[in-house]
Design an enzyme around this catalytic site. Structure first.
Site, PDB file in Angstrom:
ATOM      1  N   CYS A   1       7.001   1.574   4.429  1.00 23.53           N
ATOM      2  CA  CYS A   1       7.438   0.182   4.547  1.00 23.53           C
ATOM      3  C   CYS A   1       6.515  -0.616   5.458  1.00 23.53           C
ATOM      4  O   CYS A   1       6.447  -0.377   6.666  1.00 23.53           O
ATOM      5  CB  CYS A   1       8.874   0.130   5.079  1.00 23.53           C
TER       6      CYS A   1
ATOM      7  N   CYS B   1       8.343  -2.454   8.234  1.00 23.47           N
ATOM      8  CA  CYS B   1       8.773  -1.525   9.295  1.00 23.47           C
ATOM      9  C   CYS B   1       7.599  -1.189  10.210  1.00 23.47           C
ATOM     10  O   CYS B   1       7.742  -1.141  11.444  1.00 23.47           O
ATOM     11  CB  CYS B   1       9.341  -0.243   8.684  1.00 23.47           C
TER      12      CYS B   1
ATOM     13  N   CYS C   1      -4.347  -9.614  -3.091  1.00 24.87           N
ATOM     14  CA  CYS C   1      -3.145  -9.083  -3.748  1.00 24.87           C
ATOM     15  C   CYS C   1      -3.507  -8.189  -4.934  1.00 24.87           C
ATOM     16  O   CYS C   1      -4.106  -8.644  -5.915  1.00 24.87           O
ATOM     17  CB  CYS C   1      -2.255 -10.246  -4.194  1.00 24.87           C
TER      18      CYS C   1
ATOM     19  N   CYS D   1      -1.946  -9.296  -8.224  1.00 27.41           N
ATOM     20  CA  CYS D   1      -2.652 -10.462  -8.777  1.00 27.41           C
ATOM     21  C   CYS D   1      -3.904 -10.018  -9.523  1.00 27.41           C
ATOM     22  O   CYS D   1      -4.224 -10.552 -10.597  1.00 27.41           O
ATOM     23  CB  CYS D   1      -3.027 -11.431  -7.656  1.00 27.41           C
TER      24      CYS D   1
END
Length: 458
Positions: free
Chosen positions: A19, A22, A367, A370
């Site tokens: 994560c 996190c 990204c 993307c």
């Protein structure tokens, strides 16, 4: 393991490996835990290793932070996620909902604080209004500081001669331009007290911080940024704040709010959102305005000590003479490809063309999703290239301001702006295959799309 008194759990999904949010929070959480040791215990649970624990408390996203009181899940943590913010927030959770004041020295110590203070003066322990005050304090303790006394003589210095609630603004923000102590005159309920605090706690020109920014930015806000330091240089800090307040008081009825901030706390935001570097303005404040609609303005004239430059800036703002600041890449000299490149400066011309249906992708250069979409999106544009009524476009949302109507929280985000309905853009929620895009456009476009398998000029 549950806390016996007060504590906070960080519930996360393999915080060290998977994560990203996190991992970003972890060092701040660890720092806060060290600073709060002996006051408020902090703990963390890996939800992949303890799914039953996380499931029992309804955890569906990561990281989730929960506050436990006396071994029970008391509430979700909705405070700031910086180390300073966590420490500040959790210290407010420790102790009673409302501090009992018995002596005048207790009152003076409580209100002489960095944050505002809400103090109730009551006639005795059986007062019905005291009961309502304590009920309100239990609901709002996460956000405000509460104290009370049943010794009415403690309020005489502040003109209290009957049961009353007073709001004490922080002494460091005391100014001749507004009252430092405000009287609550309604019958006490959680609703009426919350409204009173919300409407008055910040005053005319609050100190904007990373902790209160979200509460202050839901309005048209002028902010003066400079080397603000209430710990080391309160006099110098208020020198500039008083000048903002003096000028701002002339425009107080026109719907614009005012604030001051430490430029060092907002370096990244100022550079990213307003194109201002840390050295801009030198030792003088620089000033920005951000409206609820997301419009941005900067004061280019140097902030003069007599406040006249700020006054001229505000006169131009309210007269509509200021040019909005727009973060934008240069408009491409050539833009003949199948996917039209949009920048903030060309958004109105291309996307809001009232005669065209426009599908626009908001992307980030880094990204991965993307990049995976790019060949499919280009193929879609090539198949629709001969249609004069449809534009397939893209914009780098990290390098250009995105208009308020287009809510971009992740990448890629795709919107459809139909001809004649540019004020109602629709977010595309479908699959990212060419056939899915075409099916969507056939359904939503103002004209039947002209689809060809190959561009005519290929």
């Amino acid at each position: 393991v549950l806390f016996q008194s007060l504590g906070c759990f960080l519930l996360c999904d393999t915080f060290s490996l998977l994560c990203g949010h996190c991992k970003k929070l972890a060092p701040d959480f660890e720092t806060a835990a060290t600073r709060l040791k002996g006051t408020v215990p902090l703990a963390k649970v890996d939800c992949t290793a303890s799914p039953d624990t996380c499931g029992r408390f309804g955890v569906t996203g990561y990281p989730t932070l929960k506050i436990f009181r006396n071994g029970e899940d008391a509430s979700s943590y909705d405070g700031p996620r910086s180390a300073d913010g966590i420490v500040h927030f959790m210290k407010k959770q420790a102790g009673p909902n409302s501090v009992t004041l018995r002596r005048e020295a207790d009152l003076e110590a409580f209100v002489n604080h960095f944050d505002a203070s809400v103090v109730g003066f009551f006639s005795g322990p059986d007062s019905g209004q005291l009961a309502e005050f304590l009920k309100a304090a239990s609901v709002m303790r996460e956000h405000f500081r509460f104290a009370h006394t049943i010794d009415m003589t403690l309020g005489l210095k502040h003109g209290v001669d009957t049961e009353r609630v007073l709001l004490f603004r922080p002494p460091r923000l005391s100014s001749k331009f507004e009252e430092s102590v405000l009287r609550f005159t309604e019958t006490i309920t959680t609703h009426t007290l919350r409204r009173f605090i919300r409407d008055n706690i910040f005053g005319m020109c609050p100190h904007l911080t990373n902790e209160n920014r979200d509460k202050l930015k839901g309005q048209d806000l002028l902010t003066a940024y400079y080397d603000l330091d209430y710990l080391q240089n309160p006099k110098g800090t208020n020198y500039w704040r008083n000048r903002v307040m003096k000028v701002g008081s002339q425009f107080a009825s026109q719907g614009l709010s005012f604030a001051v901030a430490n430029r060092r706390d907002f370096v990244d935001e100022l550079e990213e959102e307003f194109g201002l570097g840390a050295s801009d303005g030198g030792d003088l404040p620089f000033v920005t305005i951000r409206t609820q609609q997301g419009f941005k303005y900067t004061m280019r004239e140097e902030f003069t000590r007599d406040g006249k430059s700020l006054e001229r800036f505000l006169e131009d703002y309210f007269a509509g003479r200021l040019k909005r600041y727009i973060k934008s890449e240069p408009i491409p000299e050539k833009n003949k490809g199948p996917v039209k490149v949009v920048v903030a400066e060309s958004f109105e011309e291309i996307v809001n063309d009232p005669e065209k249906d426009v599908l626009i992708e908001f992307y980030a250069p880094w990204c991965g999703h993307c990049k995976s979409l790019e060949p499919k999106y280009k193929e879609l544009a090539e198949q629709l290239y001969s249609d004069p009524n449809i534009v397939i476009a893209k914009m780098d949302a990290t390098a250009n301001d995105v208009p308020q109507a287009f809510d971009v929280q992740g990448f890629p985000t795709i919107y459809f702006a139909q001809a004649g309905k540019k004020d109602q853009p629709k977010r595309y929620e479908g699959a990212h295959e060419v056939k899915d895009f075409i099916k969507y456009l056939k359904r939503e476009s103002s004209h039947v799309p002209v689809v060809s398998r190959v561009r005519e000029d290929l």
